[in-house]
Design a protein around this motif. Sequence first.
Motif, PDB file in Angstrom:
ATOM      1  N   TYR A   1     -11.518   5.964  46.384  1.00 12.75           N
ATOM      2  CA  TYR A   1     -10.586   5.533  47.424  1.00 12.75           C
ATOM      3  C   TYR A   1      -9.781   6.736  47.895  1.00 12.75           C
ATOM      4  O   TYR A   1      -9.623   7.728  47.181  1.00 12.75           O
ATOM      5  CB  TYR A   1      -9.642   4.441  46.892  1.00 12.75           C
ATOM      6  CG  TYR A   1      -8.779   4.872  45.730  1.00 12.75           C
ATOM      7  CD1 TYR A   1      -7.512   5.419  45.921  1.00 12.75           C
ATOM      8  CD2 TYR A   1      -9.232   4.730  44.410  1.00 12.75           C
ATOM      9  CE1 TYR A   1      -6.713   5.815  44.852  1.00 12.75           C
ATOM     10  CE2 TYR A   1      -8.452   5.129  43.338  1.00 12.75           C
ATOM     11  CZ  TYR A   1      -7.194   5.668  43.564  1.00 12.75           C
ATOM     12  OH  TYR A   1      -6.410   6.067  42.500  1.00 12.75           O
ATOM     13  N   THR A   2      -9.278   6.646  49.108  1.00 11.48           N
ATOM     14  CA  THR A   2      -8.294   7.606  49.588  1.00 11.48           C
ATOM     15  C   THR A   2      -6.925   6.979  49.461  1.00 11.48           C
ATOM     16  O   THR A   2      -6.785   5.755  49.377  1.00 11.48           O
ATOM     17  CB  THR A   2      -8.565   8.010  51.040  1.00 11.48           C
ATOM     18  OG1 THR A   2      -8.472   6.856  51.882  1.00 11.48           O
ATOM     19  CG2 THR A   2      -9.957   8.624  51.176  1.00 11.48           C
ATOM     20  N   THR A   3      -5.895   7.820  49.451  1.00 11.64           N
ATOM     21  CA  THR A   3      -4.553   7.319  49.192  1.00 11.64           C
ATOM     22  C   THR A   3      -3.524   8.295  49.748  1.00 11.64           C
ATOM     23  O   THR A   3      -3.877   9.385  50.219  1.00 11.64           O
ATOM     24  CB  THR A   3      -4.354   7.125  47.670  1.00 11.64           C
ATOM     25  OG1 THR A   3      -3.086   6.531  47.414  1.00 11.64           O
ATOM     26  CG2 THR A   3      -4.437   8.446  46.929  1.00 11.64           C
TER      27      THR A   3
ATOM     28  N   ALA B   1      -7.228  12.535  54.554  1.00 14.57           N
ATOM     29  CA  ALA B   1      -7.583  11.386  53.711  1.00 14.57           C
ATOM     30  C   ALA B   1      -7.811  11.895  52.293  1.00 14.57           C
ATOM     31  O   ALA B   1      -8.940  11.958  51.808  1.00 14.57           O
ATOM     32  CB  ALA B   1      -8.832  10.696  54.246  1.00 14.57           C
ATOM     33  N   PRO B   2      -6.731  12.268  51.598  1.00 17.06           N
ATOM     34  CA  PRO B   2      -6.886  12.889  50.275  1.00 17.06           C
ATOM     35  C   PRO B   2      -7.335  11.895  49.215  1.00 17.06           C
ATOM     36  O   PRO B   2      -7.080  10.697  49.309  1.00 17.06           O
ATOM     37  CB  PRO B   2      -5.488  13.419  49.981  1.00 17.06           C
ATOM     38  CG  PRO B   2      -4.575  12.507  50.746  1.00 17.06           C
ATOM     39  CD  PRO B   2      -5.325  12.154  52.000  1.00 17.06           C
TER      40      PRO B   2
ATOM     41  N   ASP C   1     -10.707  16.297  50.325  1.00 19.18           N
ATOM     42  CA  ASP C   1     -10.436  15.702  51.631  1.00 19.18           C
ATOM     43  C   ASP C   1     -11.653  15.932  52.520  1.00 19.18           C
ATOM     44  O   ASP C   1     -12.062  17.082  52.746  1.00 19.18           O
ATOM     45  CB  ASP C   1      -9.188  16.351  52.255  1.00 19.18           C
ATOM     46  CG  ASP C   1      -8.733  15.636  53.529  1.00 19.18           C
ATOM     47  OD1 ASP C   1      -9.316  14.594  53.865  1.00 19.18           O
ATOM     48  OD2 ASP C   1      -7.795  16.129  54.167  1.00 19.18           O
ATOM     49  N   HIS C   2     -12.255  14.827  52.975  1.00 17.51           N
ATOM     50  CA  HIS C   2     -13.430  14.915  53.838  1.00 17.51           C
ATOM     51  C   HIS C   2     -14.496  15.857  53.252  1.00 17.51           C
ATOM     52  O   HIS C   2     -15.027  16.734  53.929  1.00 17.51           O
ATOM     53  CB  HIS C   2     -13.038  15.357  55.246  1.00 17.51           C
ATOM     54  CG  HIS C   2     -12.377  14.267  56.039  1.00 17.51           C
ATOM     55  ND1 HIS C   2     -11.094  13.835  55.767  1.00 17.51           N
ATOM     56  CD2 HIS C   2     -12.820  13.532  57.078  1.00 17.51           C
ATOM     57  CE1 HIS C   2     -10.759  12.870  56.616  1.00 17.51           C
ATOM     58  NE2 HIS C   2     -11.799  12.650  57.423  1.00 17.51           N
TER      59      HIS C   2
ATOM     60  N   ASP D   1     -17.930  23.645  53.755  1.00 21.72           N
ATOM     61  CA  ASP D   1     -19.169  23.088  54.306  1.00 21.72           C
ATOM     62  C   ASP D   1     -19.293  21.589  54.088  1.00 21.72           C
ATOM     63  O   ASP D   1     -20.352  21.002  54.330  1.00 21.72           O
ATOM     64  CB  ASP D   1     -20.384  23.799  53.717  1.00 21.72           C
ATOM     65  CG  ASP D   1     -20.463  23.675  52.200  1.00 21.72           C
ATOM     66  OD1 ASP D   1     -19.451  23.308  51.581  1.00 21.72           O
ATOM     67  OD2 ASP D   1     -21.540  23.965  51.639  1.00 21.72           O
ATOM     68  N   GLY D   2     -18.221  20.939  53.642  1.00 19.79           N
ATOM     69  CA  GLY D   2     -18.275  19.505  53.425  1.00 19.79           C
ATOM     70  C   GLY D   2     -18.516  18.748  54.716  1.00 19.79           C
ATOM     71  O   GLY D   2     -17.930  19.061  55.755  1.00 19.79           O
ATOM     72  N   GLU D   3     -19.378  17.732  54.629  1.00 18.45           N
ATOM     73  CA  GLU D   3     -19.714  16.945  55.818  1.00 18.45           C
ATOM     74  C   GLU D   3     -20.205  15.577  55.377  1.00 18.45           C
ATOM     75  O   GLU D   3     -21.013  15.461  54.451  1.00 18.45           O
ATOM     76  CB  GLU D   3     -20.789  17.657  56.643  1.00 18.45           C
ATOM     77  CG  GLU D   3     -21.184  16.939  57.911  1.00 18.45           C
ATOM     78  CD  GLU D   3     -22.300  17.642  58.659  1.00 18.45           C
ATOM     79  OE1 GLU D   3     -22.874  17.024  59.574  1.00 18.45           O
ATOM     80  OE2 GLU D   3     -22.596  18.809  58.316  1.00 18.45           O
TER      81      GLU D   3
END
Length: 678
Positions: free
Chosen positions: A75-77, A96-97, A113-114, A133-135
């Motif tokens: 979950y994000t919070t 959206a951490p 985050d993301h 490079d997160g996607e």
Amino acid sequence: MNARVAGIRSMNDGEHYTVLEDNNIVCYAYADEGPGRKLLPAAAAGLKITDYAFSPDERRILVASGCNPIYRHSYTTDYRLVEGSACRPVLPEARAPRDASFSPDGSSILYSDHNDLYLYDIASGRTRRLTSDGEWNAVINGTTDWVYEEEFGFTRAYAFSPDSRRIAYLRFDERNVPMMQMMRFDGQLHNEAFSFKYPKAGDPNSVVQLFVVDLDSGRTERIDTGAETDQYLPRIGFTPDGRLWYHRINRRQNTFEVILCEPHGAQRTIYEERSQQYVERVDDSTVTFIDKDRFLVRQESLTGFMHLYLYSIRSGPLAQVTKGDWEVTEVVGVTPKRVWFLSTETSPLRRNLYSVALNGKDKRRLTTGEGYYTIVPGKGMKYYIATFSSAAAPNRVEICTGEGRPVRTLAVSTELERELAASGRPVKEFFTFVTERGDTLNAYMVRPRDFDPSKRYPVLLTQYSGPGSQTVADRWSLDWEDALVDKGYIVAATDGRGTGFRGEKFKKQTYGRLGALEVEDQLSFARHMASQPWVDAGRIGIYGWSFGGFMAASCALKGLGLFKMAIAVAPVTSWRYYDTIYTEIYNNLPQYNAAGYDDNAPIRFARLLDDRRTRLLLIHGMADDNVHFQHTAEFARALNRAGKRYDMMVYPDQNHSMLPDDTRNVRQKMIDYTLEHL
């Protein structure tokens, strides 16, 4: 209400602990019954506490407020930092951490985050991006992909070195994982598909790599985890003296290794386990590092029962710490001299706490109740908090010393106990029965309170039956089936072959043919119950959810009219549709064991349903990211083609647990359906 204490955390001194009470964090002493001390200031009022963590020096608290679910565990919070009377937002650049935690020196907070990792410096308020490079649906850094989260049970895929100068993390490249599209409606005029990467049995998995960031130099190094990329790295971390380690499991999941990385770059395997069928999936207590040389392993391959073994990094095996025809189910706590663990020594149906010296001597039973214990340990095992229940008694929560001496009671289920006494609610009766094949199985039943042996009663079998699972346990439970007992039904359950806590041989005999032996045992149990003089043999039903739904559907088809009614919730109807890690560990890959996937798939023998004698209800949430609605849709297609009649209840936008809206509705539907058709 069944008593519970929420959000327990032990403080560093081992003399105090904290809990969540009235949306505040309250600190108590283990030994004293004095009033607690609220730790959140007035400025924190209004936070919706989802989770919390103390900084290593316990001067700060990181509070997760609110929860936006992604999957089962993730979950994000919003995060808030509490320090003295101040409560302020942190992670100012985060959108959206998730999965945030303090560094060991308490100076920074690492978070995702993301699909990228960021390090927030508390003193300066500056954020440092560690990966770029997160996607979505492509690359994930520092958190897990869907299948790791679901099957290995963790989301935080990073670890700090003890000196806070290095961060190890996993990188998931899921670009070659097939896409799953799950239709959502959400009350909108135009519906949308939610797309995510989901590897079904035999599909490509994410390619997972291990990296280490040196925070001083800024250099990121990829750690060589071997030439094979089609493998699993389900845990990473650092030893107490700062050496990187990782777990490695082959795709077949029958070889498990613990690899240690030395400072000069060399690697060596400090533990290896092999099995003809599979090595049980690892969790946080599979391997426990004690100091710079010693570590504990919980495994079953050597003796056929899950036990503890002490190893040396330098010299290998040191001692078998526990032994016997029973199983260690959980490592609760470890000190340099002793280990505390839960086990089935008194009965496979029960859990008790023991401690033993690391050389295997001086084993002591610390809990005295005959039932089921769960334990939250204190630091250094000076104290622990035990929750006890049995089939006859709801939860009781108490504090004990590390030697097992009761200190005080925290919570009891007084109101619930009064209600149970006043209503005379029947209690589970445990028994064993022998199948036609000679297997002795554990079982229970609950009879109506006005049971009359001269009458005949309908029976509902409830079960899960999955590998290593347990339904028949001496612990408190209350669910929708119990409402049927009040209506004059007998509710019964058995744990067939393949279920857990009776040794490796009993559990692994279902390997490679999921649903074959398990269904045989449920049919045997139905025939056993039907043979009782006080059972109406023409009114036997079966229910299950998830793997249990697979079983309920299979029994409805293969029972050839033995069951008058079956309810299958979120059922697996072909193991070809389910995920890689879970399915392949028990069934091998479909490329090598096609028969294990097809011979017992409900969609392959829908024609066997005797719909004149067996009423079948299928229930599924359309936003089930775990057992996809595809299972029920394709099963319905097969039933339609076979010209079979059945009933269906569909829940739009609900997940595998029928959340967020319909947990009550689905249970009421099952009660009503049983009353009408059984």
